[in-house]
Design a protein around this motif. Structure first.
Motif, PDB file in Angstrom:
ATOM      1  N   ALA A 102       0.876  -1.169   0.000  1.00  0.00           N
ATOM      2  CA  ALA A 102       0.000   0.000   0.000  1.00  0.00           C
ATOM      3  C   ALA A 102       0.909   1.213   0.000  1.00  0.00           C
ATOM      4  N   VAL A 103       0.767   2.047  -1.024  1.00  0.00           N
ATOM      5  CA  VAL A 103       1.649   3.206  -1.162  1.00  0.00           C
ATOM      6  C   VAL A 103       0.840   4.458  -0.803  1.00  0.00           C
ATOM      7  N   ASN A 104       1.390   5.246   0.103  1.00  0.00           N
ATOM      8  CA  ASN A 104       0.689   6.439   0.583  1.00  0.00           C
ATOM      9  C   ASN A 104       0.896   7.607  -0.388  1.00  0.00           C
ATOM     10  N   ILE A 105      -0.177   8.001  -1.041  1.00  0.00           N
ATOM     11  CA  ILE A 105      -0.089   9.092  -2.031  1.00  0.00           C
ATOM     12  C   ILE A 105       0.405  10.382  -1.374  1.00  0.00           C
ATOM     13  N   ARG A 106       0.046  10.563  -0.087  1.00  0.00           N
ATOM     14  CA  ARG A 106       0.451  11.784   0.622  1.00  0.00           C
ATOM     15  C   ARG A 106       1.974  11.925   0.694  1.00  0.00           C
ATOM     16  N   ASP A 107       2.698  10.806   0.688  1.00  0.00           N
ATOM     17  CA  ASP A 107       4.167  10.862   0.747  1.00  0.00           C
ATOM     18  C   ASP A 107       4.756  11.565  -0.475  1.00  0.00           C
ATOM     19  N   TYR A 108       3.957  11.742  -1.525  1.00  0.00           N
ATOM     20  CA  TYR A 108       4.479  12.305  -2.768  1.00  0.00           C
ATOM     21  C   TYR A 108       4.072  13.751  -3.007  1.00  0.00           C
ATOM     22  N   THR A 109       3.341  14.338  -2.061  1.00  0.00           N
ATOM     23  CA  THR A 109       2.935  15.731  -2.281  1.00  0.00           C
ATOM     24  C   THR A 109       4.126  16.672  -2.099  1.00  0.00           C
ATOM     25  N   THR A 110       4.160  17.712  -2.936  1.00  0.00           N
ATOM     26  CA  THR A 110       5.218  18.713  -2.791  1.00  0.00           C
ATOM     27  C   THR A 110       4.716  19.882  -1.943  1.00  0.00           C
ATOM     28  N   ASN A 111       3.459  19.798  -1.501  1.00  0.00           N
ATOM     29  CA  ASN A 111       2.885  20.868  -0.677  1.00  0.00           C
ATOM     30  C   ASN A 111       3.511  20.838   0.718  1.00  0.00           C
ATOM     31  N   LYS A 112       3.929  22.000   1.202  1.00  0.00           N
ATOM     32  CA  LYS A 112       4.669  22.000   2.480  1.00  0.00           C
ATOM     33  C   LYS A 112       3.785  21.625   3.661  1.00  0.00           C
ATOM     34  N   HIS A 113       2.462  21.700   3.486  1.00  0.00           N
ATOM     35  CA  HIS A 113       1.562  21.267   4.566  1.00  0.00           C
ATOM     36  C   HIS A 113       1.040  19.845   4.336  1.00  0.00           C
ATOM     37  N   GLN A 114       1.647  19.140   3.408  1.00  0.00           N
ATOM     38  CA  GLN A 114       1.274  17.741   3.109  1.00  0.00           C
ATOM     39  C   GLN A 114      -0.137  17.631   2.535  1.00  0.00           C
ATOM     40  N   LYS A 115      -0.633  18.724   1.953  1.00  0.00           N
ATOM     41  CA  LYS A 115      -1.990  18.740   1.414  1.00  0.00           C
ATOM     42  C   LYS A 115      -2.030  17.966   0.093  1.00  0.00           C
ATOM     43  N   VAL A 116      -3.107  17.216  -0.118  1.00  0.00           N
ATOM     44  CA  VAL A 116      -3.233  16.444  -1.365  1.00  0.00           C
ATOM     45  C   VAL A 116      -4.539  16.754  -2.105  1.00  0.00           C
ATOM     46  N   ASP A 117      -5.376  17.632  -1.509  1.00  0.00           N
ATOM     47  CA  ASP A 117      -6.687  17.882  -2.111  1.00  0.00           C
ATOM     48  C   ASP A 117      -6.988  19.379  -2.129  1.00  0.00           C
ATOM     49  N   ASP A 118      -7.941  19.752  -2.958  1.00  0.00           N
ATOM     50  CA  ASP A 118      -8.356  21.160  -3.030  1.00  0.00           C
ATOM     51  C   ASP A 118      -9.778  21.213  -3.578  1.00  0.00           C
ATOM     52  N   TYR A 119     -10.380  22.408  -3.535  1.00  0.00           N
ATOM     53  CA  TYR A 119     -11.756  22.553  -4.008  1.00  0.00           C
ATOM     54  C   TYR A 119     -11.843  22.338  -5.515  1.00  0.00           C
ATOM     55  N   THR A 120     -12.985  21.835  -5.950  1.00  0.00           N
ATOM     56  CA  THR A 120     -13.192  21.651  -7.397  1.00  0.00           C
ATOM     57  C   THR A 120     -13.497  22.995  -8.043  1.00  0.00           C
ATOM     58  N   TYR A 121     -13.099  23.152  -9.308  1.00  0.00           N
ATOM     59  CA  TYR A 121     -13.523  24.309 -10.092  1.00  0.00           C
ATOM     60  C   TYR A 121     -14.983  24.107 -10.463  1.00  0.00           C
ATOM     61  N   GLY A 122     -15.699  25.179 -10.641  1.00  0.00           N
ATOM     62  CA  GLY A 122     -17.093  25.094 -11.083  1.00  0.00           C
ATOM     63  C   GLY A 122     -18.027  24.934  -9.912  1.00  0.00           C
ATOM     64  N   PRO A 123     -19.331  24.935 -10.200  1.00  0.00           N
ATOM     65  CA  PRO A 123     -20.304  24.851  -9.110  1.00  0.00           C
ATOM     66  C   PRO A 123     -20.281  23.480  -8.442  1.00  0.00           C
ATOM     67  N   GLY A 124     -20.825  23.430  -7.217  1.00  0.00           N
ATOM     68  CA  GLY A 124     -20.850  22.161  -6.487  1.00  0.00           C
ATOM     69  C   GLY A 124     -19.637  22.089  -5.593  1.00  0.00           C
ATOM     70  N   ALA A 125     -19.907  22.141  -4.279  1.00  0.00           N
ATOM     71  CA  ALA A 125     -18.783  22.120  -3.344  1.00  0.00           C
ATOM     72  C   ALA A 125     -18.191  20.725  -3.296  1.00  0.00           C
ATOM     73  N   GLY A 126     -16.954  20.626  -2.932  1.00  0.00           N
ATOM     74  CA  GLY A 126     -16.343  19.310  -2.769  1.00  0.00           C
ATOM     75  C   GLY A 126     -14.850  19.400  -2.962  1.00  0.00           C
ATOM     76  N   MET A 127     -14.158  18.424  -2.361  1.00  0.00           N
ATOM     77  CA  MET A 127     -12.713  18.399  -2.462  1.00  0.00           C
ATOM     78  C   MET A 127     -12.304  17.322  -3.460  1.00  0.00           C
ATOM     79  N   LEU A 128     -11.241  17.623  -4.179  1.00  0.00           N
ATOM     80  CA  LEU A 128     -10.755  16.711  -5.208  1.00  0.00           C
ATOM     81  C   LEU A 128      -9.288  16.402  -4.932  1.00  0.00           C
ATOM     82  N   MET A 129      -8.871  15.169  -5.177  1.00  0.00           N
ATOM     83  CA  MET A 129      -7.442  14.868  -5.038  1.00  0.00           C
ATOM     84  C   MET A 129      -6.715  15.524  -6.210  1.00  0.00           C
ATOM     85  N   GLN A 130      -5.611  16.198  -5.892  1.00  0.00           N
ATOM     86  CA  GLN A 130      -4.912  16.973  -6.909  1.00  0.00           C
ATOM     87  C   GLN A 130      -4.007  16.093  -7.782  1.00  0.00           C
ATOM     88  N   ALA A 131      -3.695  16.619  -8.958  1.00  0.00           N
ATOM     89  CA  ALA A 131      -2.946  15.832  -9.946  1.00  0.00           C
ATOM     90  C   ALA A 131      -1.512  15.517  -9.496  1.00  0.00           C
TER      91      ALA A 131
END
Ligand code: ADE
Length: 254
Positions: free
Chosen positions: A35-64
């Motif tokens: 099992a490989v932890n995707i979070r280990d590969y984020t370059t975000n200094k806060h270890q963030k891996v998700d962000d809000y979606t563009y367009g209407p409809g709230a929700g978080m999306l895993m980033q590319a």
């Protein structure tokens, strides 16, 4: 066979796969799962891996970015392992292009529905990468870059791809040679011949006034097989008329 499950919840995968038949198969070396932890590969200094979606409809999306880097790292490790195996077996040979291909499966309700036939097909692979989404899913752009197969385990929505990935690893693993003992054979299973399996009985011969069907005690293998097929057909017709009709269409000479 090597399974590589890319996830934000690696403990869930390892706890789910480490016991019973699959745990034993891993110890025997028939299959291996990481099992490989995707979070280990984020370059975000806060270890963030998700962000809000563009367009209407709230929700978080895993980033590319973390997903892409994680997939590339795993594919790199697979290629390296294959090269090493090749060199230890046959020094100097180049890995053929075909042997470099690895299927990357995104488990999503928007995929083709997983079935026994698909499990048989995946069981022929040396490696399988399973990508698990969470929240609203994964940025489409990275999926376009890395995914070879989109697979759903059924027409309902779960909170993430981890359970579907475990379902797939289980169904595929039991088709890998050596994983099941003879007495757990996958050949006579439900769907092995397109039908549901016949009923099964164990000791005692009589339980709450219910007797084991006498034919099973007869020792006559031909008669037993005939009874098993009839029971399989009866059960399939009753519980899965769709499968029954398909079987009839393919076996209408019977
Ligand atoms: N993720 C959420 N629901 C799913 C499903 N039904 N199949 C595969 N992945 C999923």
């Amino acid at each position: 066979m090597f399974f590589h499950v890319l996830t934000l919840f690696p403990e869930m995968i390892m706890e789910g796969l480490g016991t019973s038949i699959l745990g034993r198969a891993m110890q025997k070396g028939c299959i291996s799962a990481e099992a490989v932890n995707i979070r280990d590969y984020t370059t975000n200094k806060h270890q963030k891996v998700d962000d809000y979606t563009y367009g209407p409809g709230a929700g978080m999306l895993m980033q590319a970015q973390p997903v892409y880097d994680c997939v590339q790292a795993v594919l790199g490790q697979i290629a390296e392992r294959r090269e090493q195996t090749l060199h230890s077996e046959n020094s100097g040979a180049e890995l053929p292009e075909e042997a470099k291909k690895v299927r990357v499966v995104y488990v999503t309700p928007q995929g083709s529905v997983f079935d026994q036939k698909m499990a048989q097909e995946f069981a022929k692979e040396e490696d399988l990468v399973l990508l698990c989404g969470h929240y609203e899913g994964i940025d489409e752009r990275v999926l376009e870059e890395v995914v070879t197969d989109y697979v759903s385990i059924g027409d309902y929505v779960l909170t993430g791809g981890e359970l579907p990935a475990m379902v797939m690893v289980d169904a595929i693993s039991r088709l890998v040679p050596g994983v099941l003992n003879n007495d757990e054979s996958a050949v006579t299973d439900s769907f092995g011949n397109g039908l549901l399996e016949h009923p099964q009985y164990s000791r005692p011969q009589v339980w709450r006034d219910k007797e084991v069907p006498p034919v099973l005690l007869s020792g006559n293998h031909k008669l037993i097989e005939k009874w098993q097929l009839e029971e399989s057909l009866k059960r399939t017709k009753e519980r899965r008329p769709d499968l029954y009709e398909k079987w009839r269409a393919e076996n209408d000479h019977c």
